[in-house]
Design an enzyme around this catalytic site. Sequence first.
Site, PDB file in Angstrom:
ATOM      1  N   ARG A 176      -7.617  17.196   5.297  1.00 34.18           N
ATOM      2  CA  ARG A 176      -8.446  17.492   4.121  1.00 34.18           C
ATOM      3  C   ARG A 176      -9.766  18.125   4.554  1.00 34.18           C
ATOM      4  NH1 ARG A 176      -8.303  11.701   1.482  1.00 34.18           N
ATOM      5  NH2 ARG A 176      -6.682  11.135   2.977  1.00 34.18           N
ATOM      6  N   GLU A 180      -7.870  -3.593   5.316  1.00 33.45           N
ATOM      7  CA  GLU A 180      -7.758  -3.455   3.859  1.00 33.45           C
ATOM      8  C   GLU A 180      -6.733  -4.441   3.299  1.00 33.45           C
ATOM      9  OE1 GLU A 180      -7.233   0.449   5.026  1.00 33.45           O
ATOM     10  OE2 GLU A 180      -8.724   1.306   3.659  1.00 33.45           O
ATOM     11  N   HIS A 224     -12.183   4.456  -0.219  1.00 30.69           N
ATOM     12  CA  HIS A 224     -12.178   3.519   0.930  1.00 30.69           C
ATOM     13  C   HIS A 224     -12.934   2.229   0.628  1.00 30.69           C
ATOM     14  CE1 HIS A 224     -11.505   7.304   3.547  1.00 30.69           C
ATOM     15  NE2 HIS A 224     -10.366   6.648   3.451  1.00 30.69           N
ATOM     16  N   ARG A 230      -2.705  -1.859  -3.377  1.00 35.04           N
ATOM     17  CA  ARG A 230      -3.853  -0.977  -3.236  1.00 35.04           C
ATOM     18  C   ARG A 230      -3.690   0.163  -4.239  1.00 35.04           C
ATOM     19  NH1 ARG A 230      -5.575   2.368   2.141  1.00 35.04           N
ATOM     20  NH2 ARG A 230      -7.524   3.176   1.316  1.00 35.04           N
ATOM     21  N   ASN A 287       0.868  -1.165   0.000  1.00 29.84           N
ATOM     22  CA  ASN A 287       0.000   0.000   0.000  1.00 29.84           C
ATOM     23  C   ASN A 287       0.911   1.223   0.000  1.00 29.84           C
ATOM     24  OD1 ASN A 287      -1.793   2.047   0.560  1.00 29.84           O
ATOM     25  ND2 ASN A 287      -2.737   1.042   2.326  1.00 29.84           N
TER      26      ASN A 287
END
Length: 426
Positions: free
Chosen positions: A261, A400, A201, A113, A30
């Site tokens: 963010r 994940e 996500h 990913r 990732n």
Amino acid sequence: MTSVEVTDRVVGSSSAAPRTGGSEALLTINAGSSSIKFALFDADDLDRRLAGQIEGLGNAPSFRAHDLRSGRSEHNAWDASYGPRTHREALSWIIDWLEGHESGLQVAAVGHRVVHGGLHFTTPVLLDAHVVEQLAALNALAPLHQPHNLAGITAARDTFRDVPQVACLDTGFHRAQPFVNDTFALPRSLYDEGVRRYGFHGLSYEYIAGRLLDLYPLHAAGRVIVAHLGNGASMCAVRDGQSVASTMGFSALDGLPMGTRCGQVDPGVLLYLMQNKAMDAEAISNLLYRQSGLKGLSGGLSNDMRVLEASESREAGDAIDYFVFRIKREMGGLAAALEGLDAVVFTGGIGENSKLVRQRVLQGMEWLGIELDDARNRAGEVVISTDRSRVLALRLATDEEAMIARHTRRLALPVLAGQAADRAGS
Ligand code: AMP
């Protein structure tokens, strides 16, 4: 520590034996803007052997890894001007470390990913030069994530030649959303060229949907809101395991405020910044991605919820208030999109660990059928609603990497079987 020699190596690609033995592993990667997270799984049963990461790339890199079988951890930090500088160097260092750590390491497949699959890639895909090119063409849609994901892919493909590699897309889970959640009210031509609400996500939501199916199959078949609250944060409405609506849109900026963010912002603010403050795209991008969210609202104090919770400053309190308010507001909207609600799941670093945020989000949500059990929430139990709550509220860890490993195994197995058959026949 000293700097690392970087060499091109071929690992696990030239074995004469079919690569399906017990010691073989799946590697997940990732690659983020300044970090590479990795995990190693048994190829046979997907048992996780270890996980780790190099972070601080380009600044002050450090390495940490945890071996789940021995329970031992390792942590190294490099002196300022040493250590890996690029994704390629970092991956090479990780491979060296893995080879030293795992004697006879055979990497059977690598899973990556990838944040953006665009319109074309809705499910995980085996990587070849053409697919890499197509994914690179999406850089403009996720300029702060996609190029780093691809840097990890390029480095891994150079290193593990002939080893099947799979891209797992964060947008894939949402691609079947109905038009009304896929579009903006902009001229149709923009929708047609791909200006859409992709949602992100997806690997986390897919994992949680699977967990829910294992734990509470009746709820999993119903209407569920999943709140992935981490440094990046979004929420997703899931019906019968399928994404129906999500808070993130075209980019990973929309919806909830995040660590740095902004979350949802009136586009008029951007026009104001351009017209009255002479800010160009780069300055606005920096503002929206790196200086906003919890960090911006807390007056620059921190993007880390732990720091904000421990602070007594008014700005830190305001940042948490806004975060909680937006989650509650989105929860109402997503419940409307689902036409009701059967379960709510909190996940991600904040969702899993912050009792305060969970408590404050669910406080006053009885109108939606959610009754929080304070004691269960404080104790960090999986079920945090009362027994009489109409809506089940849960706290679940996301994974994940496990999702990437599963997809990678599924897509790589036929390739490995084909390679083994070729070797046997030659
Ligand atoms: P993630 O991006 O999912 O790894 O989540 C990272 C974020 O989780 C950090 O920035 C923290 O704000 C938050 N976090 C982790 N542990 C805690 C905790 N015990 N309490 C509150 N927030 C936490």
